[in-house]
Design an enzyme around this catalytic site. Structure first.
Site, short mmCIF file in Angstrom:
data_model
loop_
_atom_site.label_atom_id
_atom_site.label_comp_id
_atom_site.label_asym_id
_atom_site.label_seq_id
_atom_site.Cartn_x
_atom_site.Cartn_y
_atom_site.Cartn_z
N ASP A 1 0.84 -1.20 0.00
CA ASP A 1 0.00 0.00 0.00
C ASP A 1 0.88 1.25 0.00
OD1 ASP A 1 -1.98 1.87 0.28
OD2 ASP A 1 -2.86 0.99 2.09
N HIS B 1 -0.46 4.18 -0.15
CA HIS B 1 -1.26 5.03 0.73
C HIS B 1 -1.28 6.50 0.29
CE1 HIS B 1 -3.53 5.26 4.49
NE2 HIS B 1 -3.36 3.96 4.60
N GLU C 1 -1.11 -0.59 -4.12
CA GLU C 1 -2.34 0.13 -3.80
C GLU C 1 -2.12 1.63 -3.69
OE1 GLU C 1 -5.50 0.29 -0.08
OE2 GLU C 1 -4.50 -1.59 -0.56
N GLU D 1 -10.24 3.30 -2.17
CA GLU D 1 -10.79 3.45 -0.82
C GLU D 1 -11.26 4.88 -0.57
OE1 GLU D 1 -7.48 4.09 2.48
OE2 GLU D 1 -6.92 2.46 1.14
N ASP E 1 -14.99 1.22 -0.49
CA ASP E 1 -15.26 0.93 0.91
C ASP E 1 -16.77 0.98 1.11
OD1 ASP E 1 -15.77 1.39 3.76
OD2 ASP E 1 -13.59 1.60 3.94
N HIS F 1 -12.09 -2.22 0.44
CA HIS F 1 -11.37 -1.69 1.59
C HIS F 1 -12.22 -1.90 2.83
CE1 HIS F 1 -10.22 1.93 4.12
NE2 HIS F 1 -9.02 1.44 3.85
#
Length: 382
Positions: A184, A186, A210, A236, A258, A285
């Site tokens: 990830d 992020h 990700e 997400e 999500d 997510h």
């Protein structure tokens, strides 16, 4: 008519917002409207949206979703979408209980009998990564996800890039060839740094990379996709089909909506159908609570292009409560050999411990996102 009589919200540790919807004939549905660090704001949005629901037929879920998302001049964004998500999950829970069937049966029935799950692992140093992944493997997981890094400079240094490589190499060493590691980013990397590190990770064959860029820079993700042979995922922090369309067109391999942020079950099923057109897999997510996880699984059992499910049992955020603490029966959400078996109870398939929820709400929580700064004092993406 199964009429909506009451809507309640519960702010519970560690950082979750639960929604309870009750009908005049005594059916109770649960949803999760958690928006990490903003749940108090979402709570107010749920209260406002409930004005549209009280006295209405609980089974008109699509109509309610349309009114809640489009019934005012200002629409969209994570606050409104999370509020809608929690209410939408609760209405599907009511519908399943009304008809005496798990929610996935209302979508046409299951396309699989179990869903693979993965867990998040921490660790700043390779030795810590090895220890945490070893523990995850011992718990039965066959896949994990790890952060690529902590805060990153706008143009990553050699030391920062090498740190990412060493940590992913340590993960692969423990996992071997039979298990998977997702990495990830992020949104902490600039596009330039993300493109630079991605080829260095290919020898470790990550499951996916990700969120290589922040969601407001989704127009750049196609350049990252073209810089690597590793599957790329994101989503997400995207909240509807319209926001997913550009990244699907850009060539991502895995979409990660999500269910507590992207409009709930109703919208995520539509995102899944859109993703299928682009040969993209779904991996929602879910570093959240048991209701969000159950909602994800209900979608997954009826969705052909469902890859894997994130779950947050044991994640470092879970201070004060664990995922299964609010469940009367913990067995439906336990995993065996890295999978969760198909949920068969009516509704979302889990039974919430209402007494525990009401008690936890009295204590509440005030979880906030951390803030980071670079050495020069400027803000850093976290």
């Amino acid at each position: 008519m199964t009429t909506i009589a009451r809507v309640e919200t519960f702010l519970v540790a560690p950082r979750w917002l639960f929604v309870r919807v009750e009908t005049t004939d005594g059916i109770v549905g649960w949803g999760e409207a958690t928006c990490e660090g903003r749940s108090e704001t979402v709570r107010t949005a749920v209260e406002q949206l409930s004005e549209l629901l009280i006295g209405q037929d609980a089974l008109r879920i699509e109509d309610h979703w349309q009114v809640m998302t489009k019934g005012s001049f200002y629409r969209g964004g994570p606050i409104l979408a999370s509020a809608v998500a929690g209410l939408d999950q609760a209405l599907w829970d009511i519908a399943g209980k009304h008809f005496g069937a798990p929610v996935h049966q209302l979508f046409g029935g299951p396309v699989r009998d179990r869903i693979r799950v993965y867990g998040w692992v921490g660790g700043d140093e390779p030795a810590e990564v090895r220890d945490q992944i070893s523990a995850a493997v011992e718990s039965g997981l066959t896949a994990v996800k790890m952060n690529a890094s902590g805060k990153m400079s706008p143009v990553a240094s050699v030391a920062e890039l090498d740190g990412v490589v060493r940590r992913v190499a340590a993960a692969r060493e423990v996992l071997g060839d039979e298990r998977d590691v997702a990495v990830d980013f992020h949104g902490r990397f600039s596009l330039a740094s993300a493109r630079r590190v991605a080829p260095l990770l290919e020898e470790f064959r990550p499951f996916f990379l990700e969120e290589p860029v922040v969601p407001e820079n989704s127009h750049l993700i196609g350049e990252f996709v073209r810089s690597t042979t590793t599957p790329v995922s994101t989503g997400e922090r995207l909240y509807n089909r319209q926001e997913f369309l550009p990244v699907l067109q850009a060539g991502i391999a895995v979409a990660q909506p999500d269910l507590s942020h992207a409009g709930g079950i109703t919208e995520v099923r539509k995102i899944a159908a859109l993703a299928e057109v682009y040969d993209v897999q779904l991996a929602p997510h879910c570093p959240l609570g048991p209701i969000a996880l159950a909602a994800c699984l209900q979608v997954g059992f009826a969705t052909p292009n469902y890859l894997i499910q994130e779950q947050s049992i044991g994640i470092h955020y879970n201070l004060g409560a664990e995922v299964l603490d609010y469940c009367l029966d913990k067995t439906p959400l336990t995993f065996v050999d890295g999978y969760v078996e198909r949920l068969t109870a009516p509704g979302l398939g889990i039974e919430i411990d209402e007494h525990a929820v009401r008690t936890a709400d009295k204590r509440g929580h005030a979880w906030r996102s951390p803030t980071w700064r670079h050495r020069d004092g400027s803000y850093a993406e976290w």
